[in-house]
Design an enzyme around this catalytic site. Structure first.
Site, PDB file in Angstrom:
ATOM      1  N   GLN A 106      -4.554  -1.446   9.565  1.00 42.07           N
ATOM      2  CA  GLN A 106      -4.448  -2.760   8.926  1.00 42.07           C
ATOM      3  C   GLN A 106      -5.060  -3.823   9.838  1.00 42.07           C
ATOM      4  O   GLN A 106      -4.703  -3.935  11.007  1.00 42.07           O
ATOM      5  CB  GLN A 106      -2.963  -3.074   8.641  1.00 42.07           C
ATOM      6  CG  GLN A 106      -2.735  -4.369   7.899  1.00 42.07           C
ATOM      7  CD  GLN A 106      -3.329  -4.357   6.489  1.00 42.07           C
ATOM      8  OE1 GLN A 106      -3.177  -3.379   5.756  1.00 42.07           O
ATOM      9  NE2 GLN A 106      -4.039  -5.411   6.129  1.00 42.07           N
ATOM     10  N   ASP A 164     -11.170   3.006   4.510  1.00 38.54           N
ATOM     11  CA  ASP A 164     -11.602   1.609   4.336  1.00 38.54           C
ATOM     12  C   ASP A 164     -13.123   1.525   4.174  1.00 38.54           C
ATOM     13  O   ASP A 164     -13.639   0.491   3.752  1.00 38.54           O
ATOM     14  CB  ASP A 164     -11.195   0.772   5.562  1.00 38.54           C
ATOM     15  CG  ASP A 164      -9.964  -0.078   5.271  1.00 38.54           C
ATOM     16  OD1 ASP A 164      -9.719  -0.385   4.087  1.00 38.54           O
ATOM     17  OD2 ASP A 164      -9.272  -0.450   6.243  1.00 38.54           O
ATOM     18  N   LYS A 181       0.838  -1.205   0.000  1.00 39.43           N
ATOM     19  CA  LYS A 181       0.000   0.000   0.000  1.00 39.43           C
ATOM     20  C   LYS A 181       0.876   1.259   0.000  1.00 39.43           C
ATOM     21  O   LYS A 181       0.615   2.214  -0.728  1.00 39.43           O
ATOM     22  CB  LYS A 181      -0.933  -0.005   1.220  1.00 39.43           C
ATOM     23  CG  LYS A 181      -2.066  -1.029   1.085  1.00 39.43           C
ATOM     24  CD  LYS A 181      -2.828  -1.266   2.380  1.00 39.43           C
ATOM     25  CE  LYS A 181      -3.863  -2.370   2.185  1.00 39.43           C
ATOM     26  NZ  LYS A 181      -4.524  -2.791   3.414  1.00 39.43           N
TER      27      LYS A 181
END
Ligand code: NAP
Length: 307
Positions: free
Chosen positions: A103, A126, A59
């Site tokens: 994460q 997200d 990422k």
């Protein structure tokens, strides 16, 4: 006797399509830089999960590729929930941070839901915060989960208009299955969701023009689950360890399914790259939403810190 080999499904090339998305993001980042605006993504990794380290590294690399500033935060496996929430509160309050990604999975000692809901919804790249989930269901412009957004882009590239198609989503998780089903519904598909309690899942799947598999079971879905000509999106990422080493496989038995399907995503190289591309697109959307909110004088108040 003439023997005929069945036509094989075409591969849906997630690497190539994600490269187009990244090019779009890069262009927008350049345009923003001309206005002295520099979108930034904060990525928080807690603990030592090796797969999470790989995901975070990828990422950060892609963010750098497209010119998005990334800020990496690491906390040890032993970090307390209060420490994680304290860091999120700081990132919520920092106007230079546009997107916050934690994460997952988090270490078992930390309440994942409390962490997700501590992120300011306007920075929730997200799209997991309940405020964004509610907005998605109501069709309001929000930050939408990255993997389902990436799958939708793949489907639009392959099928064009999805109106009237029957889609079956296998899996009903909050991060993939449910938002995927919602997006397909908004694209005017008829949607069925199959899960572990469904009776005769293969028969339900055989009715589908589009199958999206998000189960986490290696090669569960084979040709016998598919209607001829179906388009198959395989979200699954399953690590198989053997004497020959580790390899990744999807939830779909690729070799079998491609004898029946019209188009299919390979694993790896299908959905995975799309997820990262849409994370970066979401960072841009978040930065845009924050600018609009500032102009309106109504920047969302950071969610209360719990625990
Ligand atoms: P999850 O939270 O474990 O959910 C799995 C879902 O599959 C559940 O809804 C479960 O049903 C259903 N299920 C399990 N066994 C089934 C069966 N035999 N038949 C029908 N349904 C069954 O998983 P997830 O987080 O959604 O992830 C799914 C997969 O996608 C995993 O392999 C994950 O690694 C992968 N993934 C990939 C990406 C990417 O970027 N490519 C992103 C996210 C996830 P119940 O609800 O009834 O238990």
């Amino acid at each position: 006797m003439i023997s005929t080999t069945p036509a094989l499904a075409r591969d849906i090339d997630g690497k190539a399509i994600s490269a187009q998305v990244l090019d779009e993001v890069r262009e927008e980042v350049l345009a923003l830089a001309n206005q002295q605006i520099y979108p930034a993504l904060a990525v928080l990794l807690v603990g030592d999960d090796p797969a999470s380290h790989v995901y975070v590294r990828n990422k950060l690399l892609r963010a750098k590729d497209v010119g998005i500033r990334s800020l990496e935060y690491r906390l040890p496996e032993t970090a307390s929930q209060a420490q994680v929430l304290e860091l999120i509160a700081q990132l919520n309050a920092d106007p230079a941070v546009n997107g916050i990604l934690v994460q997952l999975p988090l270490p078992a000692s930390i309440d994942e839901q409390a962490v997700i809901h501590a992120i300011d919804p306007i920075k929730d790249v997200d799209g997991f915060h309940r405020e964004n989930v509610g907005g998605l269901v109501q069709g309001i412009e929000v930050l939408t989960p990255c993997t389902p957004s990436g799958c939708m882009r793949l489907l639009l590239e392959i099928c064009g208009d999805l109106s009237g198609l029957h889609a079956v989503v296998i899996g009903r998780s909050n991060i993939v299955g449910k938002p995927m089903a919602t997006l397909l519904l908004q694209a005017n598909c008829s949607v069925s969701v199959v899960h572990s309690r469904s009776v005769d899942a293969p028969a339900l799947c055989r009715l589908a023009d589009i199958v999206v598999a998000a189960v986490g079971r290696p090669a569960l879905i084979d040709a016998s689950w598919l209607k001829p000509g179906a388009v198959v999106i395989d979200v699954g990422i399953n690590r198989i360890t053997s004497e020959f080493g580790d390899r990744l496989v999807g939830d779909v038995d690729y070799a079998s399914a491609r004898t029946v399907a019209r188009a299919i995503t390979p694993v790896p190289g299908g959905v995975g790259p799309m997820t990262i591309a849409y994370l970066l697109k979401n960072t841009l959307i978040a930065s845009q939403l924050q600018r609009t909110a500032r102009l309106d004088g109504a920047l969302s108040v950071s969610a209360p810190v719990l625990g």
